[in-house]
Enzyme design. Structure first.
Site, mmCIF file in Angstrom:
data_model
loop_
_atom_site.group_PDB
_atom_site.id
_atom_site.type_symbol
_atom_site.label_atom_id
_atom_site.label_comp_id
_atom_site.label_asym_id
_atom_site.label_seq_id
_atom_site.Cartn_x
_atom_site.Cartn_y
_atom_site.Cartn_z
ATOM 1 N N TYR A 149 0.933 -1.115 -0.057
ATOM 2 C CA TYR A 149 0.144 -0.056 0.012
ATOM 3 C C TYR A 149 0.903 1.332 0.132
ATOM 4 O O TYR A 149 1.332 1.427 1.168
ATOM 5 C CB TYR A 149 -0.784 0.027 1.251
ATOM 6 N N LYS A 177 -1.284 -1.418 -4.023
ATOM 7 C CA LYS A 177 -2.309 -0.483 -3.897
ATOM 8 C C LYS A 177 -1.564 0.718 -4.478
ATOM 9 O O LYS A 177 -0.853 1.247 -3.682
ATOM 10 C CB LYS A 177 -3.296 -0.329 -2.844
#
Length: 303
Positions: A149, A177
C-alpha cells in the site's frame, strides 16, 4: 488512450498466485452510538456481494481502522467473512512496531483471507533500505499474499520505484495499491509486470486500468457500484469509448467525495441511501451540509 497488452502480465500474475484483478471495495465501518454496528455491516456485505465486485477490503483507511482497537478490527473482519462466504476478503493492517505487526499477520494467516493490505510504518519515516526490511520481514511471516500500500500522504514514507521493484521479487508480495500520485512510477510498475497494480486514488482508475493496471480498490465505488464494475469490464475488453462514456459522469462526484476527509462525505450519501447511520469516530467528522448538497446534485447526475 490505448490499452496495454495484458497477456504477459496476466500470465505472470497467475503463475505467482491469486488474481487481484477487478474492483475491490474498501468497506466503511458503520457505527451506532459509538459502537461498531454489526447489523448494518451485515447489510452492507449483502448489498455489495452480488454487485460484480472482486472482493472486499476490511479495515482500510476508508474503514476508519485507526479508530478501531484490535478486538474491534477482528470482530469486523469476522462479521464480514461470515456474511460473504466465497467472496475474497483482504484485511488492512497498519502498524509501526515490527514484532507486534508480524504477530498479527501470523494470527490473521489462519483465517482464510485473500490477502493483507500493508502500508509503510507511519510516523517513523524510515529509509528505503528500512522499508525493504519492513516489508520483507512481514511478507516472510505471512501465510497469505501481501498487497503493498503506497500512500505517502498518510504514512510519511514514499516507496521509490527501485524499492517496489526490489520487493516485487518476494514470492508473497503480489500486488500494489497505488496512491503515489506518480504516473511515471505507475507506468513503470505496470510495464514491469510482476506486481498487479491496483489504482488506489479513485480519480486515477480509468487511466491506470487503461494502461494495463489490473483493477482498483476504490472508496467511491460504494456508490454506483455496478457502474464502476462495468467501466473496468469495458476497459478490459477494449471498449474504451463505452468505458469513458460511463466514467465521465462519475469524475465530478469522485472529486467532491474527497473534498473533505474520507469517509465523511461517503458516509453522508450512504446514510441517505439507508445503508448506515451517518456516524464517524472522532477525530473524523461528518461532512459539512454545504458539501452534502453538492454531492447530492452530482450523485443525481450520475443516476
Amino acid at each position: 488512450m490505448q490499452t496495454a497488452p495484458h497477456t504477459h502480465q496476466a500470465s505472470q500474475a497467475n503463475q505467482a498466485g491469486p488474481d487481484f484483478s477487478g474492483l475491490w471495495i474498501p468497506l466503511v465501518t458503520p457505527f451506532d452510538e459509538g459502537q461498531v454496528d454489526k447489523p448494518a455491516l451485515k447489510r452492507l456485505v449483502a448489498h455489495y456481494r452480488g454487485s460484480g465486485i472482486a472482493g472486499l477490503v476490511v479495515c482500510g483507511s476508508t474503514g476508519e481502522a485507526a479508530a478501531l482497537d484490535e478486538d474491534e478490527q477482528l470482530q469486523t473482519l469476522h462479521t464480514v467473512m461470515d456474511q460473504a462466504p466465497g467472496l475474497p476478503v483482504v484485511m488492512g493492517l497498519s502498524g509501526y512496531h515490527l514484532g507486534k505487526t508480524a504477530a498479527r499477520i501470523k494470527a490473521l494467516g489462519t483465517l482464510g483471507l485473500a490477502g493483507i493490505l500493508l502500508p509503510a510504518p507511519s510516523y517513523i519515516r524510515p529509509s528505503q533500505a528500512g522499508l525493504i526490511e519492513w516489508f520483507t520481514a512481514l511478507a516472510d511471516v505471512s501465510a497469505v499474499p501481501v498487497i503493498l500500500y503506497d500512500i505517502p500522504y498518510r504514512t510519511g514514507s514514499r516507496l521509490e520505484l527501485e524499492t517496489i521493484l526490489a520487493l516485487a521479487g518476494h514470492p508473497r508480495i503480489l500486488a500494489l495499491k497505488d496512491c503515489s500520485g506518480d504516473p511515471a512510477k505507475t507506468q513503470a510498475l505496470i510495464a514491469d509486470g510482476r506486481l498487479q497494480v491496483l489504482a488506489g486514488e479513485d480519480v486515477n482508475i480509468f487511466s491506470t486500468v487503461a494502461q494495463g493496471g489490473r483493477g482498483a480498490i476504490a472508496a467511491a465505488a460504494h456508490l454506483h457500484t455496478e457502474r464502476f464494475v462495468e467501466v473496468l469490464r469495458r476497459i478490459r475488453t477494449g471498449d474504451l469509448a463505452g468505458a469513458e462514456a460511463l466514467w465521465t459522469p462519475l469524475q465530478p462526484l469522485i472529486e467532491v467525495l474527497f473534498a473533505e476527509p474520507n469517509p465523511g462525505p461517503l458516509k453522508a450519501l450512504m446514510a441517505q441511501r439507508g445503508l448506515l447511520r451517518n456516524e464517524l469516530r472522532s477525530p473524523m467528522t461528518r461532512a459539512s451540509a454545504a458539501l452534502v448538497e453538492r454531492l447530492q446534485r452530482l450523485d443525481a447526475l450520475v443516476a
